[in-house]
Design a protein around this motif. Structure first.
Motif, mmCIF file in Angstrom:
data_model
loop_
_atom_site.group_PDB
_atom_site.id
_atom_site.type_symbol
_atom_site.label_atom_id
_atom_site.label_comp_id
_atom_site.label_asym_id
_atom_site.label_seq_id
_atom_site.Cartn_x
_atom_site.Cartn_y
_atom_site.Cartn_z
ATOM 1 N N VAL A 112 32.445 35.556 -29.604
ATOM 2 C CA VAL A 112 31.838 34.712 -30.623
ATOM 3 C C VAL A 112 32.920 34.302 -31.616
ATOM 4 C CG1 VAL A 112 30.102 34.550 -32.433
ATOM 5 C CG2 VAL A 112 29.630 35.908 -30.383
ATOM 6 N N SER A 113 33.071 32.998 -31.841
ATOM 7 C CA SER A 113 34.063 32.486 -32.786
ATOM 8 C C SER A 113 33.425 31.402 -33.635
ATOM 9 C CB SER A 113 35.280 31.913 -32.049
ATOM 10 O OG SER A 113 35.939 32.904 -31.295
ATOM 11 N N LYS A 114 33.601 31.508 -34.945
ATOM 12 C CA LYS A 114 33.073 30.470 -35.824
ATOM 13 C C LYS A 114 33.709 30.569 -37.205
ATOM 14 C CE LYS A 114 28.941 33.351 -36.526
ATOM 15 N NZ LYS A 114 27.454 33.381 -36.441
ATOM 16 N N LYS A 115 33.645 29.477 -37.933
ATOM 17 C CA LYS A 115 34.128 29.447 -39.314
ATOM 18 C C LYS A 115 32.919 29.566 -40.227
ATOM 19 C CE LYS A 115 37.502 26.694 -40.433
ATOM 20 N NZ LYS A 115 38.545 27.593 -40.990
ATOM 21 N N ILE A 116 32.989 30.512 -41.160
ATOM 22 C CA ILE A 116 31.847 30.800 -42.020
ATOM 23 C C ILE A 116 32.246 30.607 -43.487
ATOM 24 C CG2 ILE A 116 30.194 32.567 -42.743
ATOM 25 C CD1 ILE A 116 30.582 33.876 -39.995
ATOM 26 N N GLU A 117 31.395 29.898 -44.229
ATOM 27 C CA GLU A 117 31.648 29.715 -45.657
ATOM 28 C C GLU A 117 31.122 30.928 -46.414
ATOM 29 O OE1 GLU A 117 31.070 26.394 -49.207
ATOM 30 O OE2 GLU A 117 30.067 26.152 -47.258
ATOM 31 N N ILE A 118 31.941 31.461 -47.298
ATOM 32 C CA ILE A 118 31.576 32.663 -48.037
ATOM 33 C C ILE A 118 31.962 32.487 -49.503
ATOM 34 C CG2 ILE A 118 31.742 34.260 -46.084
ATOM 35 C CD1 ILE A 118 34.579 34.886 -46.912
ATOM 36 N N PHE A 151 31.956 41.278 -46.507
ATOM 37 C CA PHE A 151 31.761 40.496 -45.287
ATOM 38 C C PHE A 151 32.041 41.359 -44.064
ATOM 39 C CE2 PHE A 151 33.243 37.830 -41.810
ATOM 40 C CZ PHE A 151 32.234 36.865 -41.739
ATOM 41 N N PHE A 152 31.053 41.428 -43.175
ATOM 42 C CA PHE A 152 31.236 42.184 -41.932
ATOM 43 C C PHE A 152 30.242 41.688 -40.892
ATOM 44 C CE2 PHE A 152 30.417 45.826 -39.100
ATOM 45 C CZ PHE A 152 31.702 46.010 -38.613
ATOM 46 N N ASN A 153 30.713 41.605 -39.654
ATOM 47 C CA ASN A 153 29.841 41.257 -38.527
ATOM 48 C C ASN A 153 29.154 39.906 -38.718
ATOM 49 O OD1 ASN A 153 29.032 41.935 -35.954
ATOM 50 N ND2 ASN A 153 27.284 43.153 -36.603
ATOM 51 N N GLY A 154 29.867 38.980 -39.366
ATOM 52 C CA GLY A 154 29.360 37.626 -39.523
ATOM 53 C C GLY A 154 28.432 37.409 -40.698
ATOM 54 N N LYS A 155 28.232 38.446 -41.535
ATOM 55 C CA LYS A 155 27.310 38.339 -42.655
ATOM 56 C C LYS A 155 27.939 38.919 -43.918
ATOM 57 C CE LYS A 155 23.217 39.009 -39.709
ATOM 58 N NZ LYS A 155 22.026 39.869 -39.481
ATOM 59 N N VAL A 156 27.383 38.537 -45.069
ATOM 60 C CA VAL A 156 27.783 39.125 -46.347
ATOM 61 C C VAL A 156 26.718 40.132 -46.755
ATOM 62 C CG1 VAL A 156 28.262 38.724 -48.785
ATOM 63 C CG2 VAL A 156 29.052 37.084 -47.078
ATOM 64 N N TYR A 157 27.155 41.375 -46.980
ATOM 65 C CA TYR A 157 26.244 42.455 -47.346
ATOM 66 C C TYR A 157 26.490 42.893 -48.783
ATOM 67 C CZ TYR A 157 25.454 42.954 -42.319
ATOM 68 O OH TYR A 157 25.147 42.723 -41.005
ATOM 69 N N SER A 158 25.426 43.283 -49.452
ATOM 70 C CA SER A 158 25.552 43.858 -50.783
ATOM 71 C C SER A 158 25.775 45.361 -50.643
ATOM 72 C CB SER A 158 24.280 43.600 -51.594
ATOM 73 O OG SER A 158 24.309 44.315 -52.812
ATOM 74 N N LEU A 159 26.793 45.876 -51.333
ATOM 75 C CA LEU A 159 27.091 47.302 -51.318
ATOM 76 C C LEU A 159 26.832 47.881 -52.716
ATOM 77 C CD1 LEU A 159 28.262 49.801 -49.863
ATOM 78 C CD2 LEU A 159 30.517 49.073 -50.664
ATOM 79 N N PRO A 160 25.625 48.369 -52.981
ATOM 80 C CA PRO A 160 25.333 48.944 -54.298
ATOM 81 C C PRO A 160 25.963 50.324 -54.462
ATOM 82 C CG PRO A 160 23.404 49.117 -52.880
ATOM 83 C CD PRO A 160 24.451 48.371 -52.093
ATOM 84 N N PHE A 161 26.390 50.625 -55.681
ATOM 85 C CA PHE A 161 26.968 51.933 -55.963
ATOM 86 C C PHE A 161 26.585 52.358 -57.370
ATOM 87 C CE2 PHE A 161 30.095 48.909 -57.547
ATOM 88 C CZ PHE A 161 30.480 49.459 -58.759
#
Length: 228
Positions: A124-130, A158-168
């Motif tokens: 899987v290859s793609k350009k993703i806007e973040i 950013f991981f696995n094609g998605k942006v995740y929130s990491l609360p701490f």
């Protein structure tokens, strides 16, 4: 029954380093009082870049039944921690999944490859806007920069094609830094995080002394092997 604290592994010495230097620390991982894996992380300070290299693999009898290796690296700007390159390989038996991301401003070139028995079966290859996210390895260095000044917060990873929130949130600053994080990464295999992770960090050396994490197989403990 492996480990990977890979995704949540971090460590912060000091960013006032010489142009070329490195720091390395290793951990043993236990599952129900049995050492099942070893993880080593090396931070290389190379000019304006900070490189994070990591390798985690099963050991002893566990390796005979579950030959698992996680390894990778990240390159980020030393001062700003803006990510440049991220690579992660996940090998479980004959199955290999490779991640390669290259960051360019608000875009990332995302590449993910699936292999089985050394044969590529999908790519899987793609350009993703973040919007200004961090890679998984560098994110936790950013966390340690901020934990002394913020009671709680969250990072965009950013991981696995998605942006995740990491609360701490900070549970305690004395006698050691005690931090709770709740990773929500979507990932294949034993490494999938569940629940909360607790980290104990030496306030002087800024080294992680131990971790208690929850992944797909249950609770796993991570503790420092070398005390240098």
């Amino acid at each position: 029954m492996t480990k990977l604290i890979l995704l949540m592994i971090f460590f912060f010495f000091s960013f006032q380093k010489s142009e070329s230097s490195s720091d390395k620390i290793c951990y043993k991982t236990s599952y129900y009082f049995i050492n099942v894996a070893e993880t080593c992380i090396e931070y290389i300070y190379n000019g304006d870049n900070l490189e994070t290299h990591i390798r985690s693999e099963t050991i002893g009898l566990v390796k005979i039944f579950k030959d698992i290796v996680y390894e990778g690296f990240a390159v980020a700007d030393l001062k700003t921690l803006k990510p440049k390159v991220f690579y992660f390989l996940q090998k479980e038996g004959d199955v290999v999944i490779e991640h390669m991301y290259k960051f360019h401003g608000n875009f990332v070139d995302f590449n993910k490859t699936f292999k089985e028995n050394d044969r590529e079966i999908k790519k899987v290859s793609k350009k993703i806007e973040i919007d200004n996210p961090l890679d998984p390895f560098t994110a936790h260095l950013k966390l340690l920069r901020e934990v002394e000044f913020l009671d709680k917060g969250e990072l965009n990873v950013f991981f696995n094609g998605k942006v995740y929130s990491l609360p701490f949130r900070t549970l305690s600053l004395e006698p050691v830094f005690m931090i709770e994080v709740k990773p929500r990464y979507d990932i294949e295999g034993y490494l999938k995080p569940t629940g909360r992770w607790i980290l104990w960090i030496n306030p002087d050396s800024k080294k992680i002394e131990k971790m208690l994490i929850k992944i797909k197989i249950g609770k796993v403990k991570l503790y420092r092997e070398n005390k240098n």
